[in-house]
Design a protein around this motif. Structure first.
Motif, PDB file in Angstrom:
ATOM      1  N   LEU A  78       0.919  -0.972   0.196  1.00  0.00           N
ATOM      2  CA  LEU A  78      -0.129   0.098   0.048  1.00  0.00           C
ATOM      3  C   LEU A  78       0.984   1.149  -0.087  1.00  0.00           C
ATOM      4  CD1 LEU A  78      -2.789  -1.287   2.662  1.00  0.00           C
ATOM      5  CD2 LEU A  78      -2.815  -0.918  -0.190  1.00  0.00           C
ATOM      6  N   GLU A  79       2.251   1.359  -0.441  1.00  0.00           N
ATOM      7  CA  GLU A  79       2.932   2.228  -0.445  1.00  0.00           C
ATOM      8  C   GLU A  79       2.408   3.498  -1.357  1.00  0.00           C
ATOM      9  OE1 GLU A  79       7.033   1.408  -1.573  1.00  0.00           O
ATOM     10  OE2 GLU A  79       7.164  -0.002   0.029  1.00  0.00           O
ATOM     11  N   ASN A  80       1.941   3.148  -2.414  1.00  0.00           N
ATOM     12  CA  ASN A  80       0.904   4.156  -3.332  1.00  0.00           C
ATOM     13  C   ASN A  80      -0.040   5.099  -2.650  1.00  0.00           C
ATOM     14  OD1 ASN A  80       2.644   3.573  -5.722  1.00  0.00           O
ATOM     15  ND2 ASN A  80       1.269   1.552  -6.111  1.00  0.00           N
ATOM     16  N   VAL A  81      -0.588   4.548  -1.622  1.00  0.00           N
ATOM     17  CA  VAL A  81      -1.468   5.093  -0.669  1.00  0.00           C
ATOM     18  C   VAL A  81      -0.779   6.216  -0.200  1.00  0.00           C
ATOM     19  CG1 VAL A  81      -3.440   5.161   0.967  1.00  0.00           C
ATOM     20  CG2 VAL A  81      -2.974   3.284  -0.756  1.00  0.00           C
ATOM     21  N   ASP A  82       0.286   6.050   0.304  1.00  0.00           N
ATOM     22  CA  ASP A  82       0.958   6.769   1.437  1.00  0.00           C
ATOM     23  C   ASP A  82       1.506   7.971   0.355  1.00  0.00           C
ATOM     24  OD1 ASP A  82       0.629   5.399   3.532  1.00  0.00           O
ATOM     25  OD2 ASP A  82       2.528   4.204   3.386  1.00  0.00           O
ATOM     26  N   SER A  83       2.025   7.427  -0.708  1.00  0.00           N
ATOM     27  CA  SER A  83       2.651   8.689  -1.586  1.00  0.00           C
ATOM     28  C   SER A  83       1.720   9.281  -2.283  1.00  0.00           C
ATOM     29  CB  SER A  83       3.276   8.053  -2.832  1.00  0.00           C
ATOM     30  OG  SER A  83       3.758   6.917  -2.440  1.00  0.00           O
ATOM     31  N   ALA A  84       0.345   8.767  -2.436  1.00  0.00           N
ATOM     32  CA  ALA A  84      -0.822  10.103  -2.836  1.00  0.00           C
ATOM     33  C   ALA A  84      -1.220  10.722  -1.733  1.00  0.00           C
ATOM     34  CB  ALA A  84      -1.977   8.994  -3.468  1.00  0.00           C
ATOM     35  N   LEU A  85      -1.337  10.435  -0.441  1.00  0.00           N
ATOM     36  CA  LEU A  85      -1.563  11.235   0.755  1.00  0.00           C
ATOM     37  C   LEU A  85      -0.593  12.261   0.911  1.00  0.00           C
ATOM     38  CD1 LEU A  85      -2.823   8.568   3.389  1.00  0.00           C
ATOM     39  CD2 LEU A  85      -4.106  10.319   2.111  1.00  0.00           C
ATOM     40  N   SER A  86       0.699  11.902   0.668  1.00  0.00           N
ATOM     41  CA  SER A  86       1.732  12.723   0.508  1.00  0.00           C
ATOM     42  C   SER A  86       1.809  14.025  -0.197  1.00  0.00           C
ATOM     43  CB  SER A  86       2.993  12.325   0.752  1.00  0.00           C
ATOM     44  OG  SER A  86       3.622  11.964  -0.496  1.00  0.00           O
ATOM     45  N   ARG A  87       0.835  13.481  -1.474  1.00  0.00           N
ATOM     46  CA  ARG A  87       0.686  14.646  -2.617  1.00  0.00           C
ATOM     47  C   ARG A  87      -0.492  15.417  -2.381  1.00  0.00           C
ATOM     48  NH1 ARG A  87       4.011  12.835  -7.782  1.00  0.00           N
ATOM     49  NH2 ARG A  87       2.915  14.623  -8.698  1.00  0.00           N
ATOM     50  N   GLY A  88      -1.168  15.348  -1.307  1.00  0.00           N
ATOM     51  CA  GLY A  88      -2.352  16.284  -0.982  1.00  0.00           C
ATOM     52  C   GLY A  88      -3.510  15.568  -1.551  1.00  0.00           C
ATOM     53  N   ALA A  89      -3.672  14.385  -1.352  1.00  0.00           N
ATOM     54  CA  ALA A  89      -4.960  13.574  -1.859  1.00  0.00           C
ATOM     55  C   ALA A  89      -5.995  13.853  -0.907  1.00  0.00           C
ATOM     56  CB  ALA A  89      -4.770  12.217  -1.718  1.00  0.00           C
ATOM     57  N   ALA A  90      -5.709  14.223   0.424  1.00  0.00           N
ATOM     58  CA  ALA A  90      -7.001  14.506   1.295  1.00  0.00           C
ATOM     59  C   ALA A  90      -7.465  15.875   0.861  1.00  0.00           C
ATOM     60  CB  ALA A  90      -6.423  14.311   2.701  1.00  0.00           C
ATOM     61  N   THR A  91      -6.529  16.656   0.462  1.00  0.00           N
ATOM     62  CA  THR A  91      -6.994  18.191   0.335  1.00  0.00           C
ATOM     63  C   THR A  91      -7.797  18.168  -0.801  1.00  0.00           C
ATOM     64  OG1 THR A  91      -4.689  18.620   1.014  1.00  0.00           O
ATOM     65  CG2 THR A  91      -6.174  20.502   0.321  1.00  0.00           C
ATOM     66  N   GLY A  92      -7.295  17.391  -1.966  1.00  0.00           N
ATOM     67  CA  GLY A  92      -7.900  17.360  -3.061  1.00  0.00           C
ATOM     68  C   GLY A  92      -9.359  16.563  -2.923  1.00  0.00           C
ATOM     69  N   PHE A  93      -9.525  15.758  -2.382  1.00  0.00           N
ATOM     70  CA  PHE A  93     -10.595  14.846  -1.987  1.00  0.00           C
ATOM     71  C   PHE A  93     -11.658  15.937  -1.272  1.00  0.00           C
ATOM     72  CE2 PHE A  93     -13.964  12.390   0.632  1.00  0.00           C
ATOM     73  CZ  PHE A  93     -13.875  11.530  -0.294  1.00  0.00           C
ATOM     74  N   ALA A  94     -11.131  16.626  -0.434  1.00  0.00           N
ATOM     75  CA  ALA A  94     -12.006  17.618   0.271  1.00  0.00           C
ATOM     76  C   ALA A  94     -12.600  18.701  -0.621  1.00  0.00           C
ATOM     77  CB  ALA A  94     -11.155  18.128   1.582  1.00  0.00           C
ATOM     78  N   GLY A  95     -11.503  18.984  -1.595  1.00  0.00           N
ATOM     79  CA  GLY A  95     -11.823  20.135  -2.513  1.00  0.00           C
ATOM     80  C   GLY A  95     -12.817  19.739  -3.492  1.00  0.00           C
ATOM     81  N   SER A  96     -12.758  18.628  -4.080  1.00  0.00           N
ATOM     82  CA  SER A  96     -13.612  17.850  -5.104  1.00  0.00           C
ATOM     83  C   SER A  96     -15.206  17.594  -4.352  1.00  0.00           C
ATOM     84  CB  SER A  96     -13.119  16.708  -5.498  1.00  0.00           C
ATOM     85  OG  SER A  96     -12.175  16.749  -6.416  1.00  0.00           O
ATOM     86  N   LEU A  97     -15.078  17.428  -3.064  1.00  0.00           N
ATOM     87  CA  LEU A  97     -16.359  17.000  -2.370  1.00  0.00           C
ATOM     88  C   LEU A  97     -17.155  18.217  -2.429  1.00  0.00           C
ATOM     89  CD1 LEU A  97     -17.518  14.584  -1.181  1.00  0.00           C
ATOM     90  CD2 LEU A  97     -17.029  15.209   0.879  1.00  0.00           C
ATOM     91  N   ALA A  98     -16.548  19.364  -1.867  1.00  0.00           N
ATOM     92  CA  ALA A  98     -17.127  20.791  -1.735  1.00  0.00           C
ATOM     93  C   ALA A  98     -17.591  20.994  -2.715  1.00  0.00           C
ATOM     94  CB  ALA A  98     -16.067  21.652  -1.121  1.00  0.00           C
ATOM     95  N   LEU A  99     -16.627  20.944  -4.088  1.00  0.00           N
ATOM     96  CA  LEU A  99     -17.112  21.535  -5.296  1.00  0.00           C
ATOM     97  C   LEU A  99     -18.418  20.711  -5.655  1.00  0.00           C
ATOM     98  CD1 LEU A  99     -16.478  23.537  -7.445  1.00  0.00           C
ATOM     99  CD2 LEU A  99     -15.273  21.759  -8.582  1.00  0.00           C
ATOM    100  N   GLY A 100     -18.385  19.600  -5.708  1.00  0.00           N
ATOM    101  CA  GLY A 100     -19.517  18.436  -6.036  1.00  0.00           C
ATOM    102  C   GLY A 100     -20.756  19.137  -5.277  1.00  0.00           C
ATOM    103  N   LEU A 101     -20.741  19.022  -4.075  1.00  0.00           N
ATOM    104  CA  LEU A 101     -21.781  19.562  -3.105  1.00  0.00           C
ATOM    105  C   LEU A 101     -22.246  20.925  -3.464  1.00  0.00           C
ATOM    106  CD1 LEU A 101     -20.812  17.781   0.140  1.00  0.00           C
ATOM    107  CD2 LEU A 101     -22.385  17.141  -1.431  1.00  0.00           C
ATOM    108  N   ALA A 102     -21.565  21.779  -3.683  1.00  0.00           N
ATOM    109  CA  ALA A 102     -21.778  23.103  -3.878  1.00  0.00           C
ATOM    110  C   ALA A 102     -22.760  23.315  -5.242  1.00  0.00           C
ATOM    111  CB  ALA A 102     -20.627  24.319  -3.974  1.00  0.00           C
ATOM    112  N   VAL A 103     -22.037  22.479  -6.440  1.00  0.00           N
ATOM    113  CA  VAL A 103     -22.908  22.645  -7.498  1.00  0.00           C
ATOM    114  C   VAL A 103     -24.064  21.883  -7.530  1.00  0.00           C
ATOM    115  CG1 VAL A 103     -22.661  21.837  -9.910  1.00  0.00           C
ATOM    116  CG2 VAL A 103     -20.534  22.858  -9.061  1.00  0.00           C
ATOM    117  N   SER A 104     -24.207  20.848  -6.710  1.00  0.00           N
ATOM    118  CA  SER A 104     -25.393  20.104  -6.496  1.00  0.00           C
ATOM    119  C   SER A 104     -26.641  21.006  -6.033  1.00  0.00           C
ATOM    120  CB  SER A 104     -25.141  18.752  -5.815  1.00  0.00           C
ATOM    121  OG  SER A 104     -26.076  18.108  -6.009  1.00  0.00           O
ATOM    122  N   ALA A 105     -25.833  21.687  -4.804  1.00  0.00           N
ATOM    123  CA  ALA A 105     -26.881  22.327  -3.968  1.00  0.00           C
ATOM    124  C   ALA A 105     -27.413  23.622  -4.789  1.00  0.00           C
ATOM    125  CB  ALA A 105     -26.288  22.977  -2.731  1.00  0.00           C
TER     126      ALA A 105
END
Lengths: 364, 292, 288
Positions: free
Chosen positions: C73-100
């Motif tokens: 699962l090394e790739n998961v760690d690398s992805a997290l270190s490249r800001g995957a969590a921030t990106g996920f939050a950003g995408s989620l916020a954008l999707g929800l805002a557009v939907s709302a």
């Protein structure tokens, strides 16, 4: 060699349905005849038609057309055109091309197919509408076109699946006229299902009564009304007068006295229920000869009156009267003409009486 | 008195609402109009030199002629890519819809698999296509043909780009068609069969005409999307020649002063071609009696 | 950038099981042909996802090897270190805002088109469906200038443009739902003594709920899968999963990270789809 259509021992059940849609169903149709299969909703009559057409595959039994078993014949090769309750005119074709569909499929050149279609439109009194879009037609017109389209396919059997039940009453009788006109002109073999016994009697010469997938009686329209084979048939055909008693020597004995049964039928000795349709009972004023009875109730049915009378403790329904102003409490005389009488085996068991009660609709 | 049915429907009035009903659409219209009308007006103005970053506004068509040759080549390339992928998507989508309509386990399988690709962003689809088709991708590894593997990604035939569009859009077309066909086609097919139409006859005379409007609509949407989409061609394509959106984005991000109007000019050409495609599709649909 | 989305999912449409129908009864050859076609189509739709699935768990997968040499699962760690969590939050916020935004506006627009036809209706529908005919980068080129001059924050600009691109889908889905919707139900409720509020809560809402969920999901997807609008108008201030995927995929040797990020992009909508599929099946009244 034309021998007509024979249905032998058809059985078909659907997953999740409480009882089989068809159970050992057999029926035969003579060439040129019009047979109406009559039954309440969910009785399996649509399944019968779809099985004959090849749209459903029966679990058991066979369909024979002019002696040939159709089991391996695909629907498109059976030579059966079906008209459904919804007209199902192809929305991408105009009226004329809908009627010409079967010919075009067979590879007939467009010009000839259309000329042929025009003559069928004429037959259903829709001449001149060929260029119109099907969506611009009324329900009755669409159904006329659907019939023309079915006939233009030159089917060996024309199958009609409650084709008029979505139309209003005037339109429906016009369509009955149309159907008899078509029968005079082309004499096709017609198998029709309906839940309306007036419609069945109006258009068909043979009736088949179906309930819960089982054939109850197959006979002429007249016989279906006057000679039901069982209490169930009598009740499904609208019979309401049932007088328990016994037959001895062709005479029925009951609380109403002795009534000779028609001589043209061998009546079984023993317990039997006497049947007479309400419209066949003659109600006369008190000074006439006949069974004395008292009117207990009168219900208006448009131009007709439905009377409930009581004679010797037996309740009967009658429609006709010569009394000028009948009223509840009046004493009248009843005459039960011998030709209108029939008798069947007495009160059905609990199991069969359950069959007559309304049943939940099953996929048919 | 006898009223025709439509009049009865209208006269059956409901309590009068405070706002006229038609105005309910206004909030949505304002947003769309701002984006569509405002956006296209501004981009057209930019392309005609009316909104330079510096200097005096001056009406000119210089931005259109600056890269005239590239614009033509790019337009042709974009049309070819979008046309090929849309054709493939329509063919595969129609086939998928036919299988889905059968409703047995294989129909359900195809429906499930195709809806899998719908929520996937195109950029992810492009990345996945790269991992599949590149010369170091899964297929090259599995078939072990290292040197002889054709240049699908970044190659002269834009194969990976076309594959990605065809893949995503075939699922879209298939699901749209299955949705429109499934509601009524069974009854029409039965009717046609009883009138003597065999399998091929039903396909040719009933299923195809019935699905034509939906096929045209979804095909046009897919075409316009792949014609105006940037990220897939950017990731899986080659540097030259460029499809119109890639060219537009390169000019847009470049530092020279004249590049903004040039980017806008490419955008206007892209929009004009898209609009033509829509008008052609509408003109065709109008001829089909099925289309309301 | 807009996505192409089907208005409905086929499960609802395929109610009639044709399996035992006489028309589809097949001979052996036909059955083999159909099964083969179905299998080929299933492979076609799922094939591009296979390398993603493998790469996610591949710690080492050097070139000619057909399968990863090291799983992990090394790739998961690398992805997290490249800001995957921030990106996920950003995408989620954008999707929800557009939907709302796009869902209620689509409902209103569809109601106007369905029940209040006027001489404006044709223009309204032409405008509402125009985004489908106009590539997003075209409008964004023009709007960028406008949004900067009007001093609209870049995230708000992204939401605004994507809402416009989601409106055709929400309007279309709701227009279909209202088209099948019988005003008689509402009138019946009125005659039974329901107030306007009660009619809305107890009659209208349950009747349109399935379509509403579908419209909201499609609008969410428009925000969730966008790349170009976020890049051009957001200008890097808004980081979403597609942006991360693009930057990772543009480089070399990031295959594992690309796979993890792609999976992150696929998982939430897929989970929603499965959830909707399962709850939708259980509710007997739920009709499209």
């Amino acid at each position: 060699m034309r021998q007509g259509l024979v249905v032998q021992g058809l059985s078909k059940s659907f997953k999740g349905a409480p009882h089989p849609a068809l159970e050992e169903f057999s029926l035969s149709l003579a060439p040129g005849s019009c047979t109406a299969v009559l039954g309440p909703s969910g009785s399996g009559k649509s399944t019968l038609l779809r099985t004959v057409a090849g749209l459903e595959i029966p679990d058991r039994g066979s369909v024979l057309l002019d002696g040939q078993d159709l089991a391996t014949v695909r629907p498109e090769r059976r030579g059966m055109a079906m008209v459904f309750q919804r007209p199902l005119l192809f929305p991408h074709l105009n009226v004329l091309d809908n009627v010409a569909f079967a010919a075009r499929i067979r590879g007939v050149p467009r010009r000839r197919a259309r000329a042929d279609a025009e003559s069928f439109l004429e037959l259903v009194q829709m001449q001149g509408t060929g260029r119109r879009a099907v969506t611009g037609l009324s329900g009755g017109q669409q159904q006329r076109v659907a019939i023309a389209r079915g006939l233009a396919a030159r089917p060996a059997v024309l199958l009609l699946d409650e084709p008029f039940s979505a139309l209003d009453p005037e339109l429906r009788s016009a369509m009955h006229e149309l159907l008899s006109h078509v029968r005079e002109q082309l004499n096709p073999m017609v198998l029709m299902v309906t839940h309306d016994r007036d419609e069945a009697s109006a258009v068909a010469d043979q009736l088949a009564l179906i309930s819960e997938g089982t054939l109850l009686q197959h006979s002429s329209v007249e016989a279906m009304y006057t000679r039901p084979v069982s209490l169930q048939v009598s009740r499904l055909m609208g019979g309401t007068n049932e007088v328990p008693g016994t037959i001895r020597g062709g005479v029925h004995y009951s609380a109403l006295g002795a009534h000779a049964l028609p001589a043209d039928h061998p009546w079984a000795e023993g317990p039997a229920t006497l049947l007479i349709r309400p419209e066949r009972i003659i109600v006369l004023e008190d000074h006439n000869p006949g069974l004395p009875a008292v009117i207990t109730r009168i219900r208006a049915r448009g131009p007709r009156r439905l009377m409930t009378v009581e004679a010797a403790g037996v309740t009967l329904n009658a429609e006709e009267t010569t009394c000028p102003h009948p009223a509840p409490g009046d004493t009248v005389r009843l005459q039960l003409p011998t030709s209108a009488l029939a008798a069947v085996a007495p009160q059905p068991t609990a199991e069969t009486s359950a069959l007559i009660s309304p049943t939940p609709k099953v996929p048919a | 008195m006898f009223l025709p049915e439509t009049e009865v429907l209208i006269t059956r009035s409901r309590p009068k609402p405070r706002v006229p009903g038609a105005l309910l659409a206004v909030p949505a219209i304002v947003i769309v109009a701002f984006v569509v009308v405002g956006g296209s007006a501004m981009v057209t103005a930019q392309s005609l030199g009316l909104m330079p970053l510096v200097g005096r506004p001056e009406l000119s068509t210089a931005a259109y002629t600056a890269h005239g040759g590239d614009l033509l080549v790019g337009g042709g390339l974009s049309l070819a890519i979008a046309g090929t992928s849309t054709l493939l998507a329509c063919l595969i989508g129609f086939m998928a819809a036919l299988i889905m309509m059968q409703g047995r386990w294989c129909g359900k399988l195809v429906a499930a698999m195709s809806s899998l690709s719908i929520p996937l962003p195109h950029i992810v689809g492009a990345a996945a296509t790269g991992l599949l088709l590149a010369d170091s991708g899964l297929l090259a590894r599995v078939f072990g043909t290292a040197e002889r593997w054709p240049p699908l990604v970044g190659g002269p035939w834009w194969a990976a780009v076309i594959f990605e569009y065809a893949w995503k859009e075939s699922a879209f077309v298939g699901l749209v068609l299955a949705g429109t066909l499934a509601t009524r086609s069974v009854d029409y097919e039965e009717t046609a069969a009883l009138l003597g139409a065999g399998r091929l006859g039903r396909l040719r005379h009933v299923l195809l005409p019935l699905s034509l409007p939906a096929l045209m609509t979804s095909g046009t949407i897919a075409f316009i999307y792949s014609f105006g989409s940037y990220e897939v061609a950017w990731l899986l394509g080659r540097p030259y020649p460029e499809p119109l959106p890639v060219m537009a984005l390169r000019l847009y991000n470049s530092v020279t002063l004249t590049s903004r109007p040039e980017a806008a000019a490419v955008a206007v050409v892209t929009a004009a071609v898209s609009l033509c495609a829509v008008l052609m599709a509408l003109a065709f649909l109008r001829k089909i009696p099925l289309w309301r | 950038m807009a996505v192409t989305l089907p208005p409905g999912l086929p499960r609802e449409a395929l109610r009639k099981d044709a399996a035992r129908n006489g028309l589809t009864r097949s001979r052996a050859a036909g059955r083999i042909l159909r099964t083969a076609t179905a299998a080929a189509l299933a492979v076609w739709f799922v094939l591009p996802l296979v390398p993603l699935g493998l790469w996610v768990f591949a710690d080492r997968w050097s070139y000619p090897a057909p399968l990863p040499q090291h799983w992990g699962l090394e790739n998961v760690d690398s992805a997290l270190s490249r800001g995957a969590a921030t990106g996920f939050a950003g995408s989620l916020a954008l999707g929800l805002a557009v939907s709302a935004l796009a869902t209620p506006l689509g409902v209103l627009a569809a109601r106007s088109l369905a029940f209040h036809p006027s001489r404006w209706s044709a223009l309204f529908s032409a405008l509402l469906f125009a985004p489908l005919a106009l590539p997003a980068f075209v409008t964004v080129f023009g709007l960028n200038v406008l949004l900067v001059r009007l001093q609209v924050p870049s995230s708000a600009g992204v939401v605004l443009v994507l809402t416009a691109y989601a409106l055709p889908y929400t309007t279309y889905v709701m227009r279909l739902a209202f088209g099948a919707h019988d005003l008689g139900f509402e009138e019946e409720a009125c005659t039974l003594g329901a107030t306007r509020g009660q009619v809305f809560l107890r009659v209208q809402l349950p009747l349109i709920a399935p379509a509403l969920a579908r419209a909201a999901f499609l609008a969410f997807l428009v925000g969730w899968s966008d790349y170009l609008v976020t890049v051009l108008i957001g200008g890097g201030s808004l980081v979403t999963v597609p942006l991360l995927v693009a930057s990772a995929a543009a480089g070399t040797g990031n295959d594992g990270i690309v796979a993890v990020l792609s999976l992150i992009a696929l998982a939430p909508p897929l989970a929603l789809l499965l959830f909707a599929g399962m709850t939708g099946r259980r509710r007997p009244g739920a009709r499209p």
